[in-house]
Design an enzyme around this catalytic site. Structure first.
Site, PDB file in Angstrom:
ATOM      1  N   LYS A  64      54.055  81.151 -78.279  1.00  0.00           N
ATOM      2  CA  LYS A  64      55.272  81.038 -79.064  1.00  0.00           C
ATOM      3  C   LYS A  64      56.440  81.550 -78.237  1.00  0.00           C
ATOM      4  CE  LYS A  64      55.174  82.473 -83.297  1.00  0.00           C
ATOM      5  NZ  LYS A  64      56.020  81.314 -83.703  1.00  0.00           N
ATOM      6  N   GLY A  69      62.175  77.815 -85.795  1.00  0.00           N
ATOM      7  CA  GLY A  69      61.849  76.600 -85.070  1.00  0.00           C
ATOM      8  C   GLY A  69      61.923  75.365 -85.929  1.00  0.00           C
ATOM      9  N   SER A  70      61.648  74.230 -85.294  1.00  0.00           N
ATOM     10  CA  SER A  70      61.876  72.940 -85.943  1.00  0.00           C
ATOM     11  C   SER A  70      60.909  72.654 -87.082  1.00  0.00           C
ATOM     12  CB  SER A  70      61.791  71.818 -84.902  1.00  0.00           C
ATOM     13  OG  SER A  70      60.538  71.829 -84.246  1.00  0.00           O
ATOM     14  N   GLU A 113      59.176  87.435 -84.141  1.00  0.00           N
ATOM     15  CA  GLU A 113      58.071  86.661 -84.713  1.00  0.00           C
ATOM     16  C   GLU A 113      56.765  87.450 -84.647  1.00  0.00           C
ATOM     17  OE1 GLU A 113      59.418  82.041 -83.893  1.00  0.00           O
ATOM     18  OE2 GLU A 113      58.449  83.163 -82.291  1.00  0.00           O
ATOM     19  N   GLY A 121      59.391  79.478 -77.611  1.00  0.00           N
ATOM     20  CA  GLY A 121      60.250  78.435 -77.057  1.00  0.00           C
ATOM     21  C   GLY A 121      61.677  78.537 -77.566  1.00  0.00           C
ATOM     22  N   GLY A 122      61.810  79.062 -78.793  1.00  0.00           N
ATOM     23  CA  GLY A 122      63.142  79.262 -79.361  1.00  0.00           C
ATOM     24  C   GLY A 122      63.728  80.626 -79.068  1.00  0.00           C
TER      25      GLY A 122
END
Length: 235
Positions: free
Chosen positions: A95, A28-29, A104, A97-98
């Site tokens: 969690k 993620g970002s 994960e 979103g990606g």
């Protein structure tokens, strides 16, 4: 000009990695900045090995020169640094979103310690404003969607660029709009009991520390309180 809170949080978490650690590399970002900083530290001589949680993080880690291992070589991960879409006061997370939620969660479960990096926008009083991702097998996903909706959500098949989104594991993702989630632990259990579900994006009891980056450049670090039995050594 305001600071980049994601960069600040990611870099601070990377500073907490010690020599010789096996490190879970999140997706993620915000985790991006942690991996970037770890790459700098590796090039300066930090001896670590990483376990990536997605193909995205694997590619970045290889580009940064971080040595990688997988579960064929180790089942012990000292520390994982990852992001989150939502965080509640009890350190429960949403969690995925990606789309990397299964890997994960597996890496988080295998970790002695997990640090979540985020900006202030991810802090919520209750989870659920962000639709809950649920990874499901492609075969019979329509049936799984009906079973999820029976739990009280509206489940939507994730589509990207006019194509069904496919995870690194070859599965689909259903984004489930439950609204406010009052009991994350119970909902995680009920979703996990549905045949065809690979994993949900509810992470309960896995995060140990949260590093929050702020737009003024400061960092806030929060720690999950130990239960009384852990604090006293009583089992």
């Amino acid at each position: 000009m305001s600071a980049n809170p994601k960069k600040a949080a990611g870099e601070r978490a990377a500073e907490l990695v010690d020599d010789g650690m096996i490190v879970g590399l999140g997706t993620g970002s915000t985790a991006f900045y942690a991996i970037q900083k770890l790459g700098e530290r590796v090039r300066e001589g930090l001896p670590i090995r990483g376990v990536p949680t997605s193909e995205q993080s694997r590619i970045q880690a290889e580009r940064e020169g971080i040595p990688l291992v997988d579960f064929a070589e180790t089942i012990r991960i000292d520390l994982t640094i990852d992001g989150a879409d939502e965080i509640d006061p009890a350190f429960n997370l949403i969690k995925g979103g990606g789309g990397a939620l299964f890997r994960e969660k597996l890496v988080a479960t295998a970790s002695t310690r997990e640090i979540i990096v985020a900006d202030e926008s991810k802090l919520k009083e209750r989870l659920g404003a962000f639709p809950l991702p649920v990874e499901v097998v492609p075969f019979g996903w329509q049936f799984v969607r009906l079973k999820l909706e029976a739990l009280g959500c509206r489940a939507t098949l994730r589509v990207r660029e006019n194509r069904t989104f496919v995870t690194d594991n070859g599965n689909h993702v259903l984004d489930c709009a439950f609204g406010a989630i009052d009991d994350p632990e119970d909902l995680e259990r009920r979703i996990g009991a549905i045949c065809g579900v690979v994993e949900s994006g509810l992470f309960v009891g896995l995060a140990h520390q949260i590093v929050i980056g702020k737009t003024d450049g400061t960092i806030e670090e929060r720690y999950r309180p130990q239960p009384p039995s852990a604090a006293t050594g009583v089992r």
